[in-house]
Write an enzyme that holds these catalytic residues in place. Structure first.
Site, PDB file in Angstrom:
ATOM      1  N   SER A   1      34.924  54.393 -34.905  1.00 53.09           N
ATOM      2  CA  SER A   1      34.481  55.518 -34.100  1.00 53.09           C
ATOM      3  C   SER A   1      35.551  55.733 -33.034  1.00 53.09           C
ATOM      4  CB  SER A   1      33.137  55.171 -33.446  1.00 53.09           C
ATOM      5  OG  SER A   1      32.775  56.169 -32.520  1.00 53.09           O
TER       6      SER A   1
ATOM      7  N   GLY B   1      27.244  51.481 -33.909  1.00 56.10           N
ATOM      8  CA  GLY B   1      27.744  50.511 -32.941  1.00 56.10           C
ATOM      9  C   GLY B   1      27.498  50.999 -31.534  1.00 56.10           C
TER      10      GLY B   1
ATOM     11  N   GLU C   1      27.027  63.814 -37.180  1.00 51.18           N
ATOM     12  CA  GLU C   1      26.053  62.910 -36.566  1.00 51.18           C
ATOM     13  C   GLU C   1      25.468  63.515 -35.296  1.00 51.18           C
ATOM     14  OE1 GLU C   1      27.722  59.015 -35.973  1.00 51.18           O
ATOM     15  OE2 GLU C   1      26.037  58.300 -34.781  1.00 51.18           O
TER      16      GLU C   1
ATOM     17  N   LYS D   1      34.556  61.584 -32.135  1.00 56.69           N
ATOM     18  CA  LYS D   1      33.558  62.123 -31.232  1.00 56.69           C
ATOM     19  C   LYS D   1      33.927  63.573 -30.959  1.00 56.69           C
ATOM     20  CE  LYS D   1      31.057  58.462 -30.313  1.00 56.69           C
ATOM     21  NZ  LYS D   1      29.591  58.446 -30.487  1.00 56.69           N
TER      22      LYS D   1
ATOM     23  N   LYS E   1      20.710  51.555 -35.604  1.00 59.32           N
ATOM     24  CA  LYS E   1      21.200  50.676 -34.548  1.00 59.32           C
ATOM     25  C   LYS E   1      20.060  49.740 -34.177  1.00 59.32           C
ATOM     26  CE  LYS E   1      24.628  53.809 -32.547  1.00 59.32           C
ATOM     27  NZ  LYS E   1      24.865  54.825 -31.490  1.00 59.32           N
TER      28      LYS E   1
ATOM     29  N   ASP F   1      30.746  62.983 -34.602  1.00 59.04           N
ATOM     30  CA  ASP F   1      29.536  62.588 -33.877  1.00 59.04           C
ATOM     31  C   ASP F   1      29.480  63.377 -32.569  1.00 59.04           C
ATOM     32  OD1 ASP F   1      27.380  61.367 -32.656  1.00 59.04           O
ATOM     33  OD2 ASP F   1      28.225  59.342 -32.654  1.00 59.04           O
TER      34      ASP F   1
ATOM     35  N   ASP G   1      21.177  59.800 -35.328  1.00 58.88           N
ATOM     36  CA  ASP G   1      21.396  58.552 -34.599  1.00 58.88           C
ATOM     37  C   ASP G   1      20.299  58.494 -33.528  1.00 58.88           C
ATOM     38  OD1 ASP G   1      22.220  56.667 -32.693  1.00 58.88           O
ATOM     39  OD2 ASP G   1      24.303  57.265 -32.641  1.00 58.88           O
TER      40      ASP G   1
ATOM     41  N   LYS H   1      35.516  58.265 -37.834  1.00 54.90           N
ATOM     42  CA  LYS H   1      34.538  59.133 -37.147  1.00 54.90           C
ATOM     43  C   LYS H   1      35.166  59.544 -35.836  1.00 54.90           C
ATOM     44  CE  LYS H   1      30.486  57.805 -34.419  1.00 54.90           C
ATOM     45  NZ  LYS H   1      29.219  57.038 -34.481  1.00 54.90           N
TER      46      LYS H   1
END
Ligand code: OSB
Ligand code: MG
Length: 370
Positions: A136, A291, A214, A164, A263, A189, A239, A162
């Site tokens: 990420s 994570g 996400e 952000k 998670k 995400d 998520d 991934k």
């Protein structure tokens, strides 16, 4: 198993690289660690994944500390359970606060696995000896900086990237990434930074063949996620919205997502994570392990969970060295050249706890014993 002692401690660990999401920047982690001891003196460790502020979710280090100390310790200390899977129910009177609960609950699973003499991942029902890893990557100062980071992670072997996103750092960046990295497994995400009115941003991403988007919308709005999913081809992964197996069931029923990020902290520990995995697997919905910038203890629990059969997509669990100068477990978590982590062969968490290192980064500690 009788819970004879619970030790809470806060450790402070500086990240090797600043991590930026749509809700802010993190430079230093403040982590609540829990150590539980049973009647035989077997000790288990758990990590609370609450952040430094109430931004990813309502919980944060100070609320988790207060809730654990004032309510969760009194509800669990001195109690005897047949199975670690029953620990979550001891804390039922407290609403939410799942990250705080998970720290105690996961520590009890560590104890139970040690008592059974098996690795935690096997004890949980894991079937995969190797888990697939992605990374990420936070929001960067420039596209060039992002490209350089991606090059580095791909060279290390990670199986998917991934990034952000936030308004202004989204479809345009994905477009540039696809020019440079045409075929990599790529996803984004948003950490809830958008509303349904932003559907065109996500429609513009459809042509870039992302694995998933996400959590584009609000944490508490599955209904709008279902509406957005009907307007785009790329699968939505939830998520923040998934706090329990019931949430997962409802999200799948209403087609608010086609993939689920699990998670441990967000769902309240291993027992609930097992239920989420099962609901998703039975519905044919792939899951992967998210994570929370964990220390080695939380990371080891993530590895164990991610061996369950439904975890069929690369997760956000990556090498210790991407986060820490020095981790608090031995060996540190490392990733193979093919971008995977091997499940450890030894009983319990499967990593040695580096007591001295933990002591050195501890800023407060309280122990409760019966
Ligand atoms: O949304 O997955 C997230 C980190 C902190 C809070 C939320 C998230 C993340 C990450 C980092 O994406 C995952 C990791 O590398 O631990
Ligand atoms: Mg996320």
């Amino acid at each position: 198993m009788k819970i004879k002692s619970i030790e809470m401690r806060e450790i402070n660990l500086r990240l090797v690289h600043v991590f930026e999401t749509s809700f802010g920047r993190t430079t230093e982690r403040r982590i609540l660690l829990v150590r539980v001891m049973d009647e035989d003196g077997t000790e288990g460790w758990g990590e609370c994944t609450a952040g430094e502020g109430p931004f990813y979710c309502e919980e944060w280090i100070e609320s988790a500390w207060a809730t654990t100390k004032t309510y969760l310790v009194p509800m669990t200390l001195g109690r005897e359970v047949e199975r670690a899977a029953q620990v979550f129910a001891l804390m039922k009177a407290v609403r939410g606060n799942r990250m705080a609960k998970a720290a105690i609950e996961t520590a009890c699973w560590d104890i139970e696995a040690q008592r059974a003499g098996v690795p935690l991942w096997q004890h949980l029902g894991g079937t995969q000896t190797e888990i697939a890893c992605g990374v990420s990557i936070g929001i960067q100062d420039s596209p060039a900086a992002l490209f350089a980071k991606i090059e580095k992670e791909l060279a290390a072997g990670y199986q998917r990237i991934k990034i952000k996103i936030k308004p202004g750092w989204d479809a345009g960046i994905v477009e540039q990434l696809r020019v440079r990295f045409a075929d990599i497994q790529l996803m984004v995400d948003a950490n809830s930074a958008y509303t349904l009115a932003d559907a065109p941003v996500f429609q513009a991403m459809d042509k870039h063949r992302l694995m998933m988007i996400e959590q584009p919308l609000a944490f508490d709005d599955m209904s709008d996620h279902a509406k957005l999913q009907r307007q785009i081809e790329t699968p939505i992964c939830l998520d923040e919205s998934i706090r329990s197996s019931d949430d997962a069931r409802k999200a799948i029923e209403m087609e608010a997502c086609r993939i689920v990020n699990i998670k441990l902290g967000r769902v309240g520990g291993h027992a609930e994570a097992q239920r989420v995995e099962r609901v998703c697997r039975e519905a044919g919905v792939p899951v992967w392990c998210g994570g929370m910038l964990e220390s080695g203890i939380g990371r080891a629990h993530n590895i164990a969970m991610a061996t369950l059969p439904g975890f069929t997509l690369p997760g956000d669990v990556s090498a210790s060295a991407r986060y820490w100068e020095e981790d608090i477990i031995d060996p540190e978590v490392t990733v193979t050249p093919r971008g995977s982590i091997n499940a450890p062969p030894t009983p319990g968490l499967g990593f040695k706890i580096r007591r001295e290192r933990i002591e050195a980064v501890t800023v407060r500690k309280e122990t409760y014993t019966v």
